[in-house]
Write an enzyme that holds these catalytic residues in place. Structure first.
Site, PDB file in Angstrom:
ATOM      1  N   CYS A 159      -5.735   4.158 -13.908  1.00  9.30           N
ATOM      2  CA  CYS A 159      -5.959   5.754 -13.752  1.00  9.30           C
ATOM      3  C   CYS A 159      -6.082   6.522 -15.370  1.00  9.30           C
TER       4      CYS A 159
ATOM      5  N   CYS B 184      -6.414  14.698  -2.452  1.00 10.76           N
ATOM      6  CA  CYS B 184      -6.188  13.866  -3.980  1.00 10.76           C
ATOM      7  C   CYS B 184      -7.174  12.815  -3.917  1.00 10.76           C
TER       8      CYS B 184
ATOM      9  N   ASP C  10      -0.674  -1.323   9.685  1.00 12.25           N
ATOM     10  CA  ASP C  10       0.485  -0.398   9.743  1.00 12.25           C
ATOM     11  C   ASP C  10       1.184  -0.261  11.103  1.00 12.25           C
TER      12      ASP C  10
ATOM     13  N   CYS D  25       3.608  16.967   1.396  1.00  8.69           N
ATOM     14  CA  CYS D  25       2.381  16.422   1.695  1.00  8.69           C
ATOM     15  C   CYS D  25       2.027  16.652   3.253  1.00  8.69           C
TER      16      CYS D  25
ATOM     17  N   CYS E 247      -5.836  10.487 -16.766  1.00  8.48           N
ATOM     18  CA  CYS E 247      -6.290  11.543 -15.423  1.00  8.48           C
ATOM     19  C   CYS E 247      -5.021  11.822 -14.759  1.00  8.48           C
TER      20      CYS E 247
ATOM     21  N   CYS F  17      -5.324  14.349  -9.632  1.00  9.03           N
ATOM     22  CA  CYS F  17      -4.899  14.136  -8.125  1.00  9.03           C
ATOM     23  C   CYS F  17      -3.794  15.215  -8.102  1.00  9.03           C
TER      24      CYS F  17
ATOM     25  N   CYS G 138      -4.866  15.420   5.073  1.00 10.31           N
ATOM     26  CA  CYS G 138      -5.362  16.033   3.907  1.00 10.31           C
ATOM     27  C   CYS G 138      -5.978  14.705   3.068  1.00 10.31           C
TER      28      CYS G 138
HETATM   29  C1  B12 Z   1       4.567   6.449   5.213  1.00 14.54           C
HETATM   30  C2  B12 Z   1       3.152   6.285   5.080  1.00 14.54           C
HETATM   31  C3  B12 Z   1       2.147   7.856   4.667  1.00 14.54           C
HETATM   32  C4  B12 Z   1       3.408   8.864   4.287  1.00 14.54           C
HETATM   33  C5  B12 Z   1       3.774   8.737   2.793  1.00 14.54           C
HETATM   34  C6  B12 Z   1       2.599   8.382   1.854  1.00 14.54           C
HETATM   35  C7  B12 Z   1       3.245   7.598   0.862  1.00 14.54           C
HETATM   36  N1  B12 Z   1       2.692   7.569  -0.418  1.00 14.54           N
HETATM   37  O1  B12 Z   1       4.286   6.717   1.029  1.00 14.54           O
HETATM   38  C8  B12 Z   1       2.476  10.237   4.386  1.00 14.54           C
HETATM   39  C9  B12 Z   1       2.525  10.538   5.828  1.00 14.54           C
HETATM   40  C10 B12 Z   1       2.609  11.400   3.484  1.00 14.54           C
HETATM   41  C11 B12 Z   1       1.031   9.409   4.391  1.00 14.54           C
HETATM   42  C12 B12 Z   1      -0.287  10.002   4.105  1.00 14.54           C
HETATM   43  C13 B12 Z   1      -1.340   9.407   3.954  1.00 14.54           C
HETATM   44  N2  B12 Z   1      -1.671   8.133   4.135  1.00 14.54           N
HETATM   45 CO1  B12 Z   1      -0.429   6.939   4.722  1.00 14.54          CO
HETATM   46  N3  B12 Z   1       0.801   5.497   5.074  1.00 14.54           N
HETATM   47  C14 B12 Z   1       2.153   5.341   5.087  1.00 14.54           C
HETATM   48  C15 B12 Z   1       2.589   3.944   5.374  1.00 14.54           C
HETATM   49  C16 B12 Z   1       2.827   3.927   6.720  1.00 14.54           C
HETATM   50  C17 B12 Z   1       3.635   3.550   4.479  1.00 14.54           C
HETATM   51  C18 B12 Z   1       3.448   3.767   2.825  1.00 14.54           C
HETATM   52  C19 B12 Z   1       4.775   3.208   2.092  1.00 14.54           C
HETATM   53  O2  B12 Z   1       5.116   2.394   2.165  1.00 14.54           O
HETATM   54  N4  B12 Z   1       5.591   4.276   1.500  1.00 14.54           N
HETATM   55  C20 B12 Z   1       6.646   3.676   0.676  1.00 14.54           C
HETATM   56  C21 B12 Z   1       6.365   4.521  -0.603  1.00 14.54           C
HETATM   57  C22 B12 Z   1       7.687   4.089  -1.599  1.00 14.54           C
HETATM   58  O3  B12 Z   1       5.303   4.141  -1.527  1.00 14.54           O
HETATM   59  P1  B12 Z   1       4.446   4.859  -2.473  1.00 14.54           P
HETATM   60  O4  B12 Z   1       4.624   6.049  -2.318  1.00 14.54           O
HETATM   61  O5  B12 Z   1       2.846   4.192  -2.198  1.00 14.54           O
HETATM   62  O6  B12 Z   1       4.986   4.309  -3.720  1.00 14.54           O
HETATM   63  C23 B12 Z   1       4.488   3.091  -4.304  1.00 14.54           C
HETATM   64  C24 B12 Z   1       4.028   3.168  -5.615  1.00 14.54           C
HETATM   65  O7  B12 Z   1       3.641   4.633  -5.676  1.00 14.54           O
HETATM   66  C25 B12 Z   1       4.945   2.873  -6.708  1.00 14.54           C
HETATM   67  N5  B12 Z   1       6.031   3.812  -7.004  1.00 14.54           N
HETATM   68  C26 B12 Z   1       6.866   4.588  -6.463  1.00 14.54           C
HETATM   69  N6  B12 Z   1       7.869   5.208  -7.108  1.00 14.54           N
HETATM   70  C27 B12 Z   1       7.215   4.856  -8.399  1.00 14.54           C
HETATM   71  C28 B12 Z   1       7.792   5.527  -9.843  1.00 14.54           C
HETATM   72  C29 B12 Z   1       7.276   4.903 -10.624  1.00 14.54           C
HETATM   73  C30 B12 Z   1       7.599   5.260 -12.126  1.00 14.54           C
HETATM   74  C31 B12 Z   1       6.295   3.897 -10.595  1.00 14.54           C
HETATM   75  C32 B12 Z   1       5.527   3.198 -12.101  1.00 14.54           C
HETATM   76  C33 B12 Z   1       5.960   3.291  -9.838  1.00 14.54           C
HETATM   77  C34 B12 Z   1       6.170   3.946  -8.219  1.00 14.54           C
HETATM   78  O8  B12 Z   1       5.786   1.802  -5.944  1.00 14.54           O
HETATM   79  C35 B12 Z   1       5.859   2.116  -4.464  1.00 14.54           C
HETATM   80  C36 B12 Z   1       5.747   0.955  -3.662  1.00 14.54           C
HETATM   81  O9  B12 Z   1       4.886   0.157  -3.984  1.00 14.54           O
HETATM   82  C37 B12 Z   1       1.232   3.091   4.896  1.00 14.54           C
HETATM   83  C38 B12 Z   1       1.035   1.822   5.943  1.00 14.54           C
HETATM   84  C39 B12 Z   1       2.181   0.563   5.574  1.00 14.54           C
HETATM   85  N7  B12 Z   1       2.549   0.270   6.527  1.00 14.54           N
HETATM   86  O10 B12 Z   1       2.182   0.594   4.150  1.00 14.54           O
HETATM   87  C40 B12 Z   1      -0.032   4.159   5.483  1.00 14.54           C
HETATM   88  C41 B12 Z   1      -0.951   4.032   4.305  1.00 14.54           C
HETATM   89  C42 B12 Z   1      -0.459   4.026   2.953  1.00 14.54           C
HETATM   90  N8  B12 Z   1      -1.399   5.433   4.611  1.00 14.54           N
HETATM   91  C43 B12 Z   1      -2.795   5.387   4.325  1.00 14.54           C
HETATM   92  C44 B12 Z   1      -3.610   6.553   4.338  1.00 14.54           C
HETATM   93  C45 B12 Z   1      -5.189   6.473   4.656  1.00 14.54           C
HETATM   94  C46 B12 Z   1      -3.070   8.059   4.217  1.00 14.54           C
HETATM   95  C47 B12 Z   1      -3.716   9.200   3.884  1.00 14.54           C
HETATM   96  C48 B12 Z   1      -5.009   9.288   3.013  1.00 14.54           C
HETATM   97  C49 B12 Z   1      -4.071   9.744   5.205  1.00 14.54           C
HETATM   98  C50 B12 Z   1      -4.654  11.290   5.223  1.00 14.54           C
HETATM   99  N9  B12 Z   1      -6.053  11.377   4.798  1.00 14.54           N
HETATM  100  O11 B12 Z   1      -3.941  12.305   5.480  1.00 14.54           O
HETATM  101  C51 B12 Z   1      -2.522  10.122   3.092  1.00 14.54           C
HETATM  102  C52 B12 Z   1      -2.433   9.821   1.723  1.00 14.54           C
HETATM  103  C53 B12 Z   1      -1.479  10.640   1.198  1.00 14.54           C
HETATM  104  C54 B12 Z   1      -1.045  10.199  -0.042  1.00 14.54           C
HETATM  105  N10 B12 Z   1      -1.491  10.709  -1.292  1.00 14.54           N
HETATM  106  O12 B12 Z   1      -0.356   9.091  -0.292  1.00 14.54           O
HETATM  107  C55 B12 Z   1      -3.520   3.898   4.367  1.00 14.54           C
HETATM  108  C56 B12 Z   1      -3.656   4.067   2.551  1.00 14.54           C
HETATM  109  C57 B12 Z   1      -5.114   3.052   2.341  1.00 14.54           C
HETATM  110  C58 B12 Z   1      -5.414   3.176   0.776  1.00 14.54           C
HETATM  111  N11 B12 Z   1      -6.566   3.097   0.247  1.00 14.54           N
HETATM  112  O13 B12 Z   1      -4.414   3.094  -0.130  1.00 14.54           O
HETATM  113  C59 B12 Z   1      -2.372   3.064   4.581  1.00 14.54           C
HETATM  114  C60 B12 Z   1      -2.078   1.893   3.663  1.00 14.54           C
HETATM  115  C61 B12 Z   1      -2.480   2.863   6.003  1.00 14.54           C
HETATM  116  C62 B12 Z   1      -3.392   1.730   6.271  1.00 14.54           C
HETATM  117  N12 B12 Z   1      -3.186   0.537   6.868  1.00 14.54           N
HETATM  118  O14 B12 Z   1      -4.707   1.867   5.725  1.00 14.54           O
HETATM  119  N13 B12 Z   1       1.132   8.154   4.599  1.00 14.54           N
HETATM  120  S1  SF4 Z   2      -7.276  11.432  -9.369  1.00 11.28           S
HETATM  121 FE1  SF4 Z   2      -5.083  10.415  -9.465  1.00 11.28          FE
HETATM  122  S2  SF4 Z   2      -5.356   8.561  -8.522  1.00 11.28           S
HETATM  123 FE2  SF4 Z   2      -7.547   9.221  -9.044  1.00 11.28          FE
HETATM  124  S3  SF4 Z   2      -7.957   8.294 -11.280  1.00 11.28           S
HETATM  125 FE3  SF4 Z   2      -6.984  10.544 -11.455  1.00 11.28          FE
HETATM  126  S4  SF4 Z   2      -4.814   9.985 -11.624  1.00 11.28           S
HETATM  127 FE4  SF4 Z   2      -5.612   8.100 -10.628  1.00 11.28          FE
END
Ligand code: B12
Ligand code: SF4
Length: 364
Positions: free
Chosen positions: A203, A259, A149, A229, A206, A209, A256
């Site tokens: 998933c 989820c 990260d 969030c 379900c 979350c 938080c």
């Molecule tokens: C920005 C960021 C955040 C942001 C935004 C989260 C997010 N979902 O992007 C915020 C501050 C909210 C956050 C929160 C958290 N984070 Co954070 N975060 C990051 C970071 C820096 C980048 C994530 C990213 O690339 N986001 C970009 C968006 C586009 O990605 P995405 O939402 O996951 O979307 C993907 C899919 O969902 C899918 N998708 C998107 N739209 C659609 C639509 C359709 C139709 C479909 C099918 C798919 C799809 O494609 C996308 C690209 O792969 C990473 C570290 C890193 N460099 O990767 C850590 C990271 C993701 N975070 C992490 C953690 C632990 C958390 C928290 C649990 C911390 C906490 N307890 O508060 C929370 C979880 C919240 C949540 N439900 O996501 C860990 C996750 C580990 C894991 N097991 O997944 C990471 C990987 C850090 C690490 N090195 O471990 N985070």
């Molecule tokens: S709680 Fe969310 S992430 Fe976990 S199995 Fe259900 S839909 Fe998937």
């Protein structure tokens, strides 16, 4: 550490299949729960990322758009990259029953379980360097860089492709045997290693979350509006927390986990064996009033080496003020808030005023 037969010598070609196996073994010896390997094609994830940014879901996280396509094209970030070695490390320090108890106690502060111990960036980076050096011992000099990260890297999409799990509807990576309480890290490398098979999305029907999220931040499966969030609101956001979310934040003062707590796959999660991730200063069971009483030097000293230090003392007080506004009305809660009513920071004063209003004290 296990010793493996030599994989290469200067006269013979490297057996990349054997090397990949060995890397996975060395990774586990170093404390990673799993290691996978993938190529650099993230075109599907890139489309989602671009759409996510276009919709403004990243809020004030300007770093998410700053680097153009480098985030989704590893070869643009580190030219010559052919493969990504993706790792995961469990961090869960206590049972989900204990977490739920703390979340349910409105006098206690709930801090994300990932942040209770030592900063994970440091823990994982050190181990990844050790893994890279181990590979170097075996094959000689090679091109690589490690990430936790720490740069524009699409960590979850890479891990998904490398077979470590699937991106769940809450957007965290989930592993069938380990749930989602783990961190991710990577080594970008120019070694042409064989790649792993991506994990299957599991998933099913379900949606737990989406329903449990206190601020309805998961606006649709796999789509998180970070601006809603609680993790973003309490960690990333620098200014005022929008009033519409303050009540829903409850006692969550740093991130938080709701989820993940509700996710059925976390029944399979195991407690982390890492001493570094154990709670420091009893942060897993701290009282809101006690944390709110810390002065800035205490905050900085106690948070040394913790990811929480990064938000700074003002955001710390801001978050605690919101949680105290949500706490039951008692003389102690009101007195703690009154003590901060004239704080030099306008941001803190504004959140304290809001909190006192929740206890029926009019703004001054
Ligand atoms: C920005 C960021 C955040 C942001 C935004 C989260 C997010 N979902 O992007 C915020 C501050 C909210 C956050 C929160 C958290 N984070 Co954070 N975060 C990051 C970071 C820096 C980048 C994530 C990213 O690339 N986001 C970009 C968006 C586009 O990605 P995405 O939402 O996951 O979307 C993907 C899919 O969902 C899918 N998708 C998107 N739209 C659609 C639509 C359709 C139709 C479909 C099918 C798919 C799809 O494609 C996308 C690209 O792969 C990473 C570290 C890193 N460099 O990767 C850590 C990271 C993701 N975070 C992490 C953690 C632990 C958390 C928290 C649990 C911390 C906490 N307890 O508060 C929370 C979880 C919240 C949540 N439900 O996501 C860990 C996750 C580990 C894991 N097991 O997944 C990471 C990987 C850090 C690490 N090195 O471990 N985070
Ligand atoms: S709680 Fe969310 S992430 Fe976990 S199995 Fe259900 S839909 Fe998937």
């Amino acid at each position: 550490m296990q010793t493996l037969p030599p994989l290469a010598n200067p006269a013979a070609a490297i057996d990349y299949g054997k090397l990949a196996e060995a890397i996975k073994q060395w990774g586990c010896d170093l404390g990673f729960q799993q290691v996978g390997i993938t190529d650099t094609n993230l075109s599907a994830a890139e489309n989602h990322l671009v759409q996510w940014l276009k919709e403004g879901f990243h809020g004030e996280m300007a770093y998410m758009e700053r680097h153009g396509s480098k985030r989704s094209r590893p070869g643009e970030l580190l030219p010559g990259t052919l493969r990504v070695i993706s790792v995961r490390m469990d961090y869960l320090p206590e049972s989900s029953a204990a977490m739920q108890d703390e979340l349910n106690n409105p006098f206690k502060a709930y801090l994300s379980r990932y942040a209770l111990g030592r900063d994970y960036h440091k823990v994982l980076r050190t181990r990844l360097h050790a893994l890279a050096e181990r590979i170097e011992d075996e094959v000689g000099g090679f091109g690589y860089r490690v990430f936790v990260d720490s740069a524009p890297v699409l960590e979850k999409a890479l891990a998904e492709k490398a077979g470590l799990g699937w991106i769940g509807k809450h957007t965290n990576l989930i592993n069938r045997r380990a749930g989602s309480w783990f961190f991710l890290g990577e080594i970008y490398t120019d070694l042409p290693l064989p790649v792993d098979v991506p994990a299957k999305e599991s998933c099913g029907s379900c949606t737990a979350c989406l329903q449990i999220c206190p601020t309805q931040a998961i606006i649709a499966p796999y789509r998180l509006d970070a601006r809603r969030c609680i993790s973003y609101l309490t960690i990333e956001l620098r200014g005022s927390i929008p009033v519409e979310f303050r009540t829903a934040i409850g006692n969550r003062v740093y991130g938080c986990d709701d989820c993940q707590l509700i996710c059925p796959w976390n029944r399979f999660a195991r407690l982390s064996p890492e001493h570094d991730f154990l709670p420091r200063h009893s942060l897993n069971a701290a009282q809101l009033i006690e944390l709110f009483s810390w002065d800035e030097p205490s905050f900085l000293t106690k948070m040394e080496g913790s990811p929480i230090r990064r938000i700074g003392y003002i955001s710390w007080l801001r978050n605690l003020a919101v949680a105290l506004g949500n706490a039951p009305t008692t003389p102690d809660v009101i007195e703690a808030l009154r003590q901060r009513r004239d704080h030099p920071s306008a941001l803190v004063r504004e959140h304290v005023s809001w909190a006192l209003e929740q206890h029926a004290e009019p703004r001054n």
